[in-house]
Design a protein around this motif. Structure first.
Motif, PDB file in Angstrom:
ATOM      1  N   PHE A   4       0.835  -1.187   0.000  1.00 43.98           N
ATOM      2  CA  PHE A   4       0.000   0.000   0.000  1.00 43.98           C
ATOM      3  C   PHE A   4       0.876   1.246   0.000  1.00 43.98           C
ATOM      4  CE2 PHE A   4       0.370  -2.054   4.072  1.00 43.98           C
ATOM      5  CZ  PHE A   4       0.771  -1.080   4.970  1.00 43.98           C
TER       6      PHE A   4
ATOM      7  N   ASN B 207     -12.910   0.612   7.445  1.00 46.12           N
ATOM      8  CA  ASN B 207     -12.444   0.050   6.176  1.00 46.12           C
ATOM      9  C   ASN B 207     -13.408  -1.021   5.679  1.00 46.12           C
ATOM     10  OD1 ASN B 207      -9.746   1.375   5.991  1.00 46.12           O
ATOM     11  ND2 ASN B 207      -9.363   0.233   7.865  1.00 46.12           N
TER      12      ASN B 207
ATOM     13  N   SER C 275     -13.530  -4.496   3.423  1.00 51.55           N
ATOM     14  CA  SER C 275     -12.630  -5.556   2.985  1.00 51.55           C
ATOM     15  C   SER C 275     -13.412  -6.593   2.186  1.00 51.55           C
ATOM     16  CB  SER C 275     -11.966  -6.223   4.204  1.00 51.55           C
ATOM     17  OG  SER C 275     -11.237  -7.384   3.823  1.00 51.55           O
TER      18      SER C 275
ATOM     19  N   ALA D  85      -8.795  -7.168  -1.065  1.00 53.78           N
ATOM     20  CA  ALA D  85      -8.612  -5.725  -1.230  1.00 53.78           C
ATOM     21  C   ALA D  85      -9.321  -5.017  -0.084  1.00 53.78           C
ATOM     22  CB  ALA D  85      -9.155  -5.249  -2.563  1.00 53.78           C
ATOM     23  N   MET D  86      -8.649  -4.034   0.506  1.00 52.87           N
ATOM     24  CA  MET D  86      -9.243  -3.242   1.592  1.00 52.87           C
ATOM     25  C   MET D  86      -9.217  -1.773   1.199  1.00 52.87           C
ATOM     26  SD  MET D  86      -8.199  -3.136   5.644  1.00 52.87           S
ATOM     27  CE  MET D  86      -8.717  -4.843   5.890  1.00 52.87           C
ATOM     28  N   VAL D  87     -10.339  -1.073   1.401  1.00 54.35           N
ATOM     29  CA  VAL D  87     -10.438   0.342   1.035  1.00 54.35           C
ATOM     30  C   VAL D  87     -10.970   1.133   2.223  1.00 54.35           C
ATOM     31  CG1 VAL D  87     -10.783  -0.125  -1.412  1.00 54.35           C
ATOM     32  CG2 VAL D  87     -12.761   0.008   0.096  1.00 54.35           C
TER      33      VAL D  87
ATOM     34  N   ARG E  24      -3.991   7.262   5.422  1.00 55.66           N
ATOM     35  CA  ARG E  24      -4.677   6.199   4.696  1.00 55.66           C
ATOM     36  C   ARG E  24      -4.119   6.018   3.299  1.00 55.66           C
ATOM     37  NH1 ARG E  24      -9.478   5.959   7.697  1.00 55.66           N
ATOM     38  NH2 ARG E  24      -9.929   3.912   6.768  1.00 55.66           N
TER      39      ARG E  24
ATOM     40  N   PRO F 149      -5.351   4.574  -0.571  1.00 56.83           N
ATOM     41  CA  PRO F 149      -6.632   4.433  -1.281  1.00 56.83           C
ATOM     42  C   PRO F 149      -7.097   2.986  -1.352  1.00 56.83           C
ATOM     43  CG  PRO F 149      -4.858   4.931  -2.815  1.00 56.83           C
ATOM     44  CD  PRO F 149      -4.294   5.110  -1.442  1.00 56.83           C
ATOM     45  N   TYR F 150      -6.163   2.055  -1.286  1.00 56.36           N
ATOM     46  CA  TYR F 150      -6.504   0.632  -1.250  1.00 56.36           C
ATOM     47  C   TYR F 150      -5.286  -0.152  -0.783  1.00 56.36           C
ATOM     48  CZ  TYR F 150      -4.149   0.916  -5.772  1.00 56.36           C
ATOM     49  OH  TYR F 150      -3.242   1.195  -6.764  1.00 56.36           O
ATOM     50  N   THR F 151      -5.523  -1.341  -0.258  1.00 56.66           N
ATOM     51  CA  THR F 151      -4.456  -2.238   0.173  1.00 56.66           C
ATOM     52  C   THR F 151      -4.726  -3.623  -0.409  1.00 56.66           C
ATOM     53  OG1 THR F 151      -4.160  -1.050   2.262  1.00 56.66           O
ATOM     54  CG2 THR F 151      -3.288  -3.291   2.150  1.00 56.66           C
ATOM     55  N   TRP F 152      -3.772  -4.100  -1.205  1.00 56.90           N
ATOM     56  CA  TRP F 152      -3.892  -5.431  -1.790  1.00 56.90           C
ATOM     57  C   TRP F 152      -3.182  -6.441  -0.893  1.00 56.90           C
ATOM     58  CZ3 TRP F 152      -7.156  -6.447  -5.568  1.00 56.90           C
ATOM     59  CH2 TRP F 152      -7.496  -5.449  -6.477  1.00 56.90           C
TER      60      TRP F 152
END
Length: 432
Positions: free
Chosen positions: A124, A390, A392, A409-411, A419, A421-424
């Motif tokens: 991220f 968030n 998920s 994916a978490m937004v 923060r 914008p997204y976490t893979w």
């Protein structure tokens, strides 16, 4: 294997500047040897504002602590996955149809003698701080309120206790920051069924943190005559603008965790459990690899099953040791659903709500008394709560029995904290 990785990857203490130093380096201009502030931060080469602790040091400390919190606060995957069991007369009976949630917990345990091992990779890049773009962070460093014997007479009878007397107290330095913080985390974890109702697990995160930033500075002169504050030049021909750039990278062990899960109640279609997650300050806080303090998460877990649909609720309390650290109330709600024989959909709302007022404070507005009354805000960062909400969504694939492939994916759904914008997240697990 994990211990070997930890030993090899731990950075040497002889390395150069840490990432927190790199952040402070953004506020160094001109010749660093020319002068330094009481806090050790060079603000301009030829002259210096004498009290950065009014706004500058507090702002730098806030940025460093917020970045460390954001990096270390990555979620940890579920302690159980795939097939779970309840026990009737000492005989294991399978209870799960789906592969379970990803960043939440269900009430069932692995069962005595069973083991789950896995690793996942999360990437991220932080782009906002309390909703403010990190490419446009504004700060203002202010002067101290100077008063000394004979000051009133020297200033023609004016009251030197007023902020703005002498006149050069009105000078300030404005900064425009463009910050970039990218994180890659590889997490090794394992869970062992100590008894039919008790699971124990350990988590070892390996983190790579990359930081770079630029800073454009402008000194605002609010007095007549020769300049008192400047980056270069002379009082009659001052240089009032300057830029700086800093970058750095760190790699090493993050804050390791130990987890204990106890199943309190279990039927064919429902379960209740308690889980404690203790995170230890093993990560280097000066390199933004850890928080530098102990953290304990304790949660109650309720999960049910209605055919292929399995809802769950996790709620509890997050305790942070040390000063200037807010505790939090945690809640995660969602479901996992068996889409096909080998595919599970997992969806969750993951939240963390700060308890009490913010103990990690930004510098507040400063009121000047002379030559006229005005208020200056030392930062453009909003003064809001760092609550985190968030969403998920992920999939689990089971190509063979015991093996599980995970993608998620978490937004962010609100503006609190720092923060991305997204976490893979990609992962692999194996149950023995």
């Amino acid at each position: 294997m994990c211990l070997a990785v930890v030993v090899v990857a731990t950075p040497s203490g002889a390395e150069a500047q840490r990432l927190r130093d790199r952040i402070a380096q953004l506020f160094m201009f001109g010749d660093p040897s020319a002068s330094s502030s009481p806090g050790g931060v060079h603000q301009h080469g030829s002259h210096i504002i004498t009290a950065p602790d009014l706004s500058g040091a507090a702002a730098i400390g806030f940025l460093g602590s917020t970045m460390a919190n954001a990096v270390a606060n990555i979620p940890i995957g579920a302690t159980t996955s795939g097939e779970t069991f309840r026990f009737e007369g000492g005989i294991p009976v399978s209870t799960a149809t789906s592969a379970g949630p990803i960043f939440a917990e269900r009430g069932q345990t692995l069962g005595r003698g069973r083991m789950l091992a896995g690793l996942n990779r999360s990437s991220f890049r932080f782009t906002s701080l309390r909703g403010k773009p990190m490419s446009d962070i504004g700060l203002a460093f202010l002067h101290e309120n100077v008063d000394y014997p004979g000051c009133d007479a020297e200033q023609g009878g004016k009251d030197c206790t007023q902020y703005g007397v002498p006149g050069y107290e009105n000078d300030l330095t404005r900064f425009s920051l463009d910050l970039d913080l990218a994180v890659d985390v590889t997490t090794f974890y394992t869970t062992i069924g100590l008894t039919n109702r008790v699971d124990f697990g350990i988590v070892i995160p390996m983190q790579q943190v990359s930081f770079q930033g630029t800073n454009a500075a402008q000194i605002e002169i609010h007095g007549n005559g020769p300049a008192t504050h400047y980056f270069a030049g002379t009082p009659t021909n001052p240089v009032l603008q300057a830029t700086s750039m800093s970058r750095g990278r760190a790699f090493g062990v993050g804050d390791m965790a130990a987890r204990l899960k106890v199943n309190a109640f279990s039927t064919e279609n429902s379960a209740v459990a308690l889980i404690a997650d203790a995170r230890f300050p093993t990560g280097d806080v000066d390199d933004l690899l850890g928080l530098g303090h102990f953290v304990l998460r304790s949660q109650a877990i309720i999960s049910s099953r209605f055919g292929a649909f399995s809802p769950h609720l996790n709620t509890g309390f997050l305790y942070r040791a040390g000063e200037a650290r807010n505790h939090a109330v945690m809640a995660t709600a969602g479901f996992d659903h068996l889409l096909g024989p080998k595919v599970t959909l997992a969806l969750d709302l993951v939240s963390e709500f700060q308890v009490g007022g913010d103990l990690l404070e930004l510098p507040g507005p400063v009121t000047f008394d002379a030559p006229f009354r005005r208020i200056v805000n030392p930062t453009s960062i909003p003064d809001i709560r760092d609550d985190l909400i968030n969403g998920s969504v992920g999939l689990k694939f089971a190509p063979t029995r015991g093996l599980m492939l995970v993608t998620n994916a978490m937004v962010p759904l609100n503006s609190g904290g720092m923060r991305a914008p997204y976490t893979w997240t990609l992962g692999v697990e194996y149950a023995f």
